[in-house]
Motif scaffolding. Structure first.
Motif, PDB file in Angstrom:
ATOM      1  N   ILE A   1      68.157  17.953  50.610  1.00 16.10           N
ATOM      2  CA  ILE A   1      69.201  18.881  50.181  1.00 16.10           C
ATOM      3  C   ILE A   1      70.428  18.139  49.690  1.00 16.10           C
ATOM      4  N   ASN A   2      70.998  17.282  50.544  1.00 14.02           N
ATOM      5  CA  ASN A   2      72.293  16.710  50.219  1.00 14.02           C
ATOM      6  C   ASN A   2      72.253  15.658  49.111  1.00 14.02           C
ATOM      7  N   ASP A   3      71.057  15.138  48.765  1.00 17.63           N
ATOM      8  CA  ASP A   3      70.966  14.186  47.662  1.00 17.63           C
ATOM      9  C   ASP A   3      70.545  14.852  46.359  1.00 17.63           C
ATOM     10  N   ASP A   4      70.396  16.148  46.418  1.00 19.80           N
ATOM     11  CA  ASP A   4      70.015  16.883  45.214  1.00 19.80           C
ATOM     12  C   ASP A   4      71.182  16.893  44.225  1.00 19.80           C
ATOM     13  N   ASP A   5      70.965  16.357  43.031  1.00 19.00           N
ATOM     14  CA  ASP A   5      72.051  16.287  42.055  1.00 19.00           C
ATOM     15  C   ASP A   5      72.550  17.661  41.654  1.00 19.00           C
ATOM     16  N   ASP A   6      71.683  18.661  41.776  1.00 19.82           N
ATOM     17  CA  ASP A   6      72.068  20.012  41.401  1.00 19.82           C
ATOM     18  C   ASP A   6      72.701  20.772  42.566  1.00 19.82           C
ATOM     19  N   GLY A   7      72.798  20.133  43.711  1.00 17.01           N
ATOM     20  CA  GLY A   7      73.370  20.805  44.873  1.00 17.01           C
ATOM     21  C   GLY A   7      74.840  21.133  44.644  1.00 17.01           C
ATOM     22  N   ASP A   8      75.213  22.388  44.857  1.00 16.51           N
ATOM     23  CA  ASP A   8      76.603  22.763  44.623  1.00 16.51           C
ATOM     24  C   ASP A   8      77.410  22.563  45.894  1.00 16.51           C
ATOM     25  N   LEU A   9      78.717  22.417  45.729  1.00 15.79           N
ATOM     26  CA  LEU A   9      79.612  22.118  46.841  1.00 15.79           C
ATOM     27  C   LEU A   9      79.587  23.214  47.898  1.00 15.79           C
ATOM     28  N   TYR A  10      79.514  24.452  47.459  1.00 12.37           N
ATOM     29  CA  TYR A  10      79.523  25.561  48.425  1.00 12.37           C
ATOM     30  C   TYR A  10      78.391  25.419  49.439  1.00 12.37           C
ATOM     31  N   ASN A  11      77.149  25.236  48.971  1.00 15.68           N
ATOM     32  CA  ASN A  11      76.002  25.164  49.870  1.00 15.68           C
ATOM     33  C   ASN A  11      76.004  23.902  50.717  1.00 15.68           C
ATOM     34  N   VAL A  12      76.397  22.769  50.100  1.00 16.33           N
ATOM     35  CA  VAL A  12      76.431  21.512  50.855  1.00 16.33           C
ATOM     36  C   VAL A  12      77.450  21.597  51.989  1.00 16.33           C
ATOM     37  N   ALA A  13      78.638  22.114  51.687  1.00 16.71           N
ATOM     38  CA  ALA A  13      79.675  22.241  52.708  1.00 16.71           C
ATOM     39  C   ALA A  13      79.296  23.265  53.770  1.00 16.71           C
ATOM     40  N   LEU A  14      78.652  24.349  53.350  1.00 12.83           N
ATOM     41  CA  LEU A  14      78.220  25.382  54.308  1.00 12.83           C
ATOM     42  C   LEU A  14      77.189  24.817  55.275  1.00 12.83           C
ATOM     43  N   GLY A  15      76.199  24.102  54.721  1.00  6.79           N
ATOM     44  CA  GLY A  15      75.188  23.497  55.592  1.00  6.79           C
ATOM     45  C   GLY A  15      75.792  22.486  56.546  1.00  6.79           C
ATOM     46  N   PHE A  16      76.714  21.672  56.042  1.00  5.21           N
ATOM     47  CA  PHE A  16      77.400  20.690  56.894  1.00  5.21           C
ATOM     48  C   PHE A  16      78.131  21.381  58.037  1.00  5.21           C
ATOM     49  N   ARG A  17      78.858  22.454  57.729  1.00  2.00           N
ATOM     50  CA  ARG A  17      79.643  23.156  58.773  1.00  2.00           C
ATOM     51  C   ARG A  17      78.744  23.805  59.820  1.00  2.00           C
ATOM     52  N   LEU A  18      77.702  24.484  59.392  1.00  3.00           N
ATOM     53  CA  LEU A  18      76.819  25.162  60.345  1.00  3.00           C
ATOM     54  C   LEU A  18      76.115  24.165  61.262  1.00  3.00           C
ATOM     55  N   LEU A  19      75.657  23.055  60.684  1.00  2.31           N
ATOM     56  CA  LEU A  19      74.960  22.056  61.497  1.00  2.31           C
ATOM     57  C   LEU A  19      75.911  21.390  62.484  1.00  2.31           C
ATOM     58  N   ARG A  20      77.114  21.075  62.033  1.00  6.55           N
ATOM     59  CA  ARG A  20      78.088  20.473  62.949  1.00  6.55           C
ATOM     60  C   ARG A  20      78.491  21.450  64.060  1.00  6.55           C
ATOM     61  N   GLN A  21      78.643  22.707  63.709  1.00 12.29           N
ATOM     62  CA  GLN A  21      78.995  23.701  64.723  1.00 12.29           C
ATOM     63  C   GLN A  21      77.956  23.761  65.827  1.00 12.29           C
ATOM     64  N   HIS A  22      76.713  23.511  65.476  1.00 17.88           N
ATOM     65  CA  HIS A  22      75.631  23.580  66.457  1.00 17.88           C
ATOM     66  C   HIS A  22      75.290  22.209  67.038  1.00 17.88           C
ATOM     67  N   GLY A  23      76.170  21.247  66.828  1.00 19.18           N
ATOM     68  CA  GLY A  23      76.037  19.974  67.522  1.00 19.18           C
ATOM     69  C   GLY A  23      75.170  18.933  66.846  1.00 19.18           C
ATOM     70  N   TYR A  24      74.751  19.163  65.598  1.00 19.71           N
ATOM     71  CA  TYR A  24      73.944  18.163  64.899  1.00 19.71           C
ATOM     72  C   TYR A  24      74.831  17.068  64.325  1.00 19.71           C
ATOM     73  N   ASN A  25      74.317  15.837  64.366  1.00 16.64           N
ATOM     74  CA  ASN A  25      75.053  14.688  63.842  1.00 16.64           C
ATOM     75  C   ASN A  25      74.755  14.562  62.351  1.00 16.64           C
ATOM     76  N   VAL A  26      75.647  15.146  61.546  1.00 18.21           N
ATOM     77  CA  VAL A  26      75.463  15.143  60.093  1.00 18.21           C
ATOM     78  C   VAL A  26      76.543  14.266  59.478  1.00 18.21           C
ATOM     79  N   SER A  27      76.143  13.348  58.597  1.00 17.20           N
ATOM     80  CA  SER A  27      77.089  12.432  57.968  1.00 17.20           C
ATOM     81  C   SER A  27      77.902  13.157  56.907  1.00 17.20           C
ATOM     82  N   CYS A  28      79.174  12.810  56.828  1.00 14.38           N
ATOM     83  CA  CYS A  28      80.052  13.396  55.812  1.00 14.38           C
ATOM     84  C   CYS A  28      79.977  12.638  54.489  1.00 14.38           C
ATOM     85  N   ASP A  29      79.144  11.579  54.436  1.00 11.68           N
ATOM     86  CA  ASP A  29      79.024  10.807  53.194  1.00 11.68           C
ATOM     87  C   ASP A  29      78.454  11.646  52.054  1.00 11.68           C
ATOM     88  N   MET A  30      77.825  12.772  52.377  1.00  9.70           N
ATOM     89  CA  MET A  30      77.233  13.629  51.348  1.00  9.70           C
ATOM     90  C   MET A  30      78.292  14.156  50.366  1.00  9.70           C
TER      91      MET A  30
END
Length: 470
Positions: free
Chosen positions: A147-176
């Motif tokens: 998902i996060n390396d997809d060149d067509d990935g839009d900021l809305y979805n990438v940021a949404l996925g990052f927030r939801l995963l972090r809220q639930h305690g997943y270790n997601v890198s912000c380098d995306m």
């Protein structure tokens, strides 16, 4: 009442993921706190303190008897709505989780939006297992860079996925988020929805994540500008709300009520989700009103307004705070117990800070330290009333915990409360009564005492919150 209507009365209020506590260091931190309390120096001679009692002149409660009466005829309506909620839950489960799970990677973006809507509408507690399973699969896709390396990935979805995963305690890198910068290292201005999604995600940053620090400053500036120029009316309202109170800092019930009006006007909204949210909101609000009515009945029964008129009567405010801790129906008994505990701690605070003499407070502190009803006769009349009510509250907690087979927890709650009350007693007496004797050298010490006092109060309230029955 129409299913599309939502009652707006007195209650409009984030639960932390259990994953965060999997390898918790809470026990060691509590032990360190207890050690700090034991190491606090004793207050100076009582000769320094005021001898006379003081009237605090707190503002009377603004609520009166507004919440004391509960219409129990609503219970029949509740029973009917419960059946409708069960039907809607199954519909949402099929549409959001079963169907989209079968879609695989193609359904991730749509599922993320629906999970976000379910959480923001306050009905996520119905689907805890399904949400965890869905996020586990989505996290795997992030980890595999699907998902996060997809060149067509839009900021809305990438940021949404990052927030939801972090809220639930997943270790997601912000380098995306680096792919949303230009060659000079500056963030690229994108659509307003993407900016808002990134802004909300930045509130889950941790120390050292400089890219999210930059993103926070960038999105704040962009949203302030876009609010009056490029945003629709609905989006402008969301931006105003987010800048004032981001999702992570917003009381969940209040956020849920506000988001209903926004989500139902979105073209892509899910009908079953919005209907479930409305029914559920009314049901939970009705339960909250019933609980508050019972707590106010208890307050009238102990009669603190007449017996302890110097104390603050913050019953409604205390209950509202508990709904921010846990609003879900299954925590009804815990909410009632925590509300009563908060009310008593407020009264105790007023006894120590505003009314009791040093000699009386020494006796009360020793009685609480010993936790013995035989100490009652040594206390002044007004302290007997408070101490007796405190003991009764913990007896009530113990009775509830016996039903669940967890009565051993009460011992630790008493121990924690005793230690914190004793520390607060010394700090509060010393700081609040000794102001007239502080010189420039002593004021530094007393500032430290004041900070310690503020730090100690939170664990004191958390103790009954943690052991309360579910």
């Amino acid at each position: 009442m129409s299913s599309s209507s939502v009652i707006i009365n007195s209650f409009t209020t984030r639960s932390m993921p259990r994953r965060w506590f999997g390898d918790s260091t809470m026990s060691s931190k509590l032990n360190s706190s207890f050690a700090l309390c034991r190491s606090l120096p004793l207050p100076l001679s009582p000769n320094f303190f005021y001898k006379q009692k003081r009237a605090a002149n707190f503002h009377p409660s603004i609520w009166g008897d507004r919440f004391i009466n509960y219409d129990y005829s609503n219970d029949n309506i509740t029973h009917v709505h419960d059946k409708q909620v069960d039907e809607l839950k199954e519909m949402v489960r099929r549409e959001v989780f079963i169907s989209l799970n079968a879609a695989g990677d193609d359904g991730f973006a749509h599922q993320l939006k629906l999970i976000d809507a379910i959480q923001r509408l306050g009905v996520a507690y119905h689907f805890e297992r399904e949400i965890e399973e869905a996020l586990e699969r989505i996290h795997g896709a992030y980890h595999d860079h699907a998902i996060n390396d997809d060149d067509d990935g839009d900021l809305y979805n990438v940021a949404l996925g990052f927030r939801l995963l972090r809220q639930h305690g997943y270790n997601v890198s912000c380098d995306m988020f680096n792919k949303f910068k230009d060659a000079n290292g500056n963030f690229i201005v994108v659509d307003v929805s993407g900016m808002l999604s990134l802004y909300e995600a930045t509130h889950l940053r941790v120390h050292g994540e400089y890219i999210l620090e930059e993103a926070f400053a960038f999105t704040t500036t962009q949203l302030i500008e876009s609010k009056t120029t490029h945003a629709t009316y609905s989006l402008a309202a969301q931006i105003t709300q987010a800048l004032e109170r981001p999702l992570l800092k917003s009381p969940e019930r209040l956020a849920a009520r506000n988001y209903m009006s926004i989500y139902q006007d979105e073209a892509s909204h899910n009908d079953a989700v919005i209907e479930l949210a409305k029914f559920d909101f009314n049901l939970v609000q009705s339960l909250h009103k019933k609980e508050l009515s019972e707590i106010i009945g208890w307050w009238k029964e102990v009669d603190f307004e007449r017996k302890l008129p110097f104390a603050r009567h913050w019953v409604v405010e205390s209950y509202l705070c508990t709904t921010a801790v846990y609003f879900e129906p299954q925590y009804s008994a815990a909410r009632k117990i925590l509300s009563k505990a908060m009310v008593l701690f407020i009264v105790m605070d007023d006894i120590y800070d505003e009314f009791g003499t040093f000699e009386e407070l020494e006796i009360l502190t020793e009685a609480i330290r010993r936790w013995d009803i035989n100490c009652m006769d040594e206390l002044p009349d007004y302290m007997q009333i408070f101490f007796h009510t405190l003991l009764n509250l913990f007896n009530e907690i113990e009775e509830e915990m016996v039903k669940e087979g967890n009565s051993c927890r009460v011992h630790y709650a008493k121990e924690a409360v005793c230690r914190f009350i004793v520390s607060i007693a010394f700090i509060s007496c010393t700081f609040n009564r000794y102001k007239c004797s502080c010189n420039s050298c002593r004021s530094c010490t007393f500032n430290r005492y004041k900070c310690s006092c503020n730090s100690c109060r939170s664990p004191m309230i958390l103790a009954p919150a943690v052991v309360s029955p579910s």
